[in-house]
Design a protein around this motif. Sequence first.
Motif, PDB file in Angstrom:
ATOM      1  N   HIS A   1       0.816  -1.216   0.000  1.00  0.00           N
ATOM      2  CA  HIS A   1       0.000   0.000   0.000  1.00  0.00           C
ATOM      3  C   HIS A   1       0.849   1.265   0.000  1.00  0.00           C
ATOM      4  O   HIS A   1       0.434   2.307  -0.492  1.00  0.00           O
ATOM      5  N   GLU A   2       2.063   1.177   0.585  1.00  0.00           N
ATOM      6  CA  GLU A   2       2.893   2.379   0.701  1.00  0.00           C
ATOM      7  C   GLU A   2       3.719   2.678  -0.546  1.00  0.00           C
ATOM      8  O   GLU A   2       4.395   3.699  -0.617  1.00  0.00           O
ATOM      9  N   PHE A   3       3.669   1.783  -1.532  1.00  0.00           N
ATOM     10  CA  PHE A   3       4.444   2.002  -2.757  1.00  0.00           C
ATOM     11  C   PHE A   3       3.861   3.181  -3.528  1.00  0.00           C
ATOM     12  O   PHE A   3       2.655   3.240  -3.790  1.00  0.00           O
ATOM     13  N   ASN A   4       4.720   4.128  -3.911  1.00  0.00           N
ATOM     14  CA  ASN A   4       4.285   5.381  -4.542  1.00  0.00           C
ATOM     15  C   ASN A   4       4.238   5.231  -6.064  1.00  0.00           C
ATOM     16  O   ASN A   4       5.136   5.666  -6.783  1.00  0.00           O
ATOM     17  N   TRP A   5       3.161   4.635  -6.563  1.00  0.00           N
ATOM     18  CA  TRP A   5       3.002   4.398  -7.993  1.00  0.00           C
ATOM     19  C   TRP A   5       2.987   5.690  -8.799  1.00  0.00           C
ATOM     20  O   TRP A   5       3.682   5.813  -9.802  1.00  0.00           O
TER      21      TRP A   5
ATOM     22  N   GLY B   1       3.999   8.749  -8.002  1.00  0.00           N
ATOM     23  CA  GLY B   1       5.288   9.439  -7.951  1.00  0.00           C
ATOM     24  C   GLY B   1       6.308   8.802  -8.872  1.00  0.00           C
ATOM     25  O   GLY B   1       7.042   9.493  -9.586  1.00  0.00           O
TER      26      GLY B   1
ATOM     27  N   GLN C   1      14.761   6.333  -4.605  1.00  0.00           N
ATOM     28  CA  GLN C   1      13.597   7.099  -4.176  1.00  0.00           C
ATOM     29  C   GLN C   1      12.355   6.265  -3.974  1.00  0.00           C
ATOM     30  O   GLN C   1      11.521   6.592  -3.128  1.00  0.00           O
ATOM     31  N   PHE C   2      12.193   5.186  -4.735  1.00  0.00           N
ATOM     32  CA  PHE C   2      10.907   4.493  -4.739  1.00  0.00           C
ATOM     33  C   PHE C   2      10.943   3.055  -4.233  1.00  0.00           C
ATOM     34  O   PHE C   2       9.886   2.450  -4.055  1.00  0.00           O
TER      35      PHE C   2
ATOM     36  N   SER D   1       9.786  -4.253  -4.177  1.00  0.00           N
ATOM     37  CA  SER D   1       9.615  -2.862  -4.615  1.00  0.00           C
ATOM     38  C   SER D   1      10.657  -2.474  -5.665  1.00  0.00           C
ATOM     39  O   SER D   1      10.342  -1.770  -6.628  1.00  0.00           O
TER      40      SER D   1
END
Length: 196
Positions: free
Chosen positions: A2-6, A8, A129-130, A139
């Motif tokens: 859920h915390e993965f910044n797709w 961004g 960063q991701f 990730s």
Amino acid sequence: MHEFNWIGLIVFSTVLLGTPGPAVISLFYSGINYGLKNSLPYFFGVLVGFMFNLVICAFGVGVILEFETVYSALKIAMLGYICCFAYRIATSAPLDAVGETKPLHFMQGILLNLLNPKAYVAAMSAISQFSLASNYIQSAFLVVVVNSILAFVFHGLWCFSGQYVRRLFAHPKWYRTINVLLAVLLVLSVTIVYLV
């Protein structure tokens, strides 16, 4: 995750991969001179080279690029390779004679990105960063996949655009002017990285 910044990641990678650099400029040139079909081996070589960059940076080997001497050697090698490549672009034959020259090939595409400091900077920036410390492998894999897909899309668009504007170069004067401009832009794109 859920915390993965797709969002961004997609925005970040779109800016990096959609803007001109050595790969984009060379693909545009190839599209102009050889058309999309004949540019496919080079196109896929560029993609494979960039995927190598991503995997190298994602799974630890990229740490050697943090050594100043290694990174400086890479920049010098790239500058030399790009200067030779730019000379080929600037002095290439008019479109009606291009059939006499061979299109860029798969290994040239791989080599371009293996020596490309911008590709390593882009890959390391995206990974750092991701990727998530709590779930690094998954990730980092997602970062590699998303960037590979976006590279396919944007690099393909640049190559197709080269073919599309090909008719603008029917006149030898325009052809020579644009090729010299692309050669200068190619050298500048690497020189900027070299000076950083």
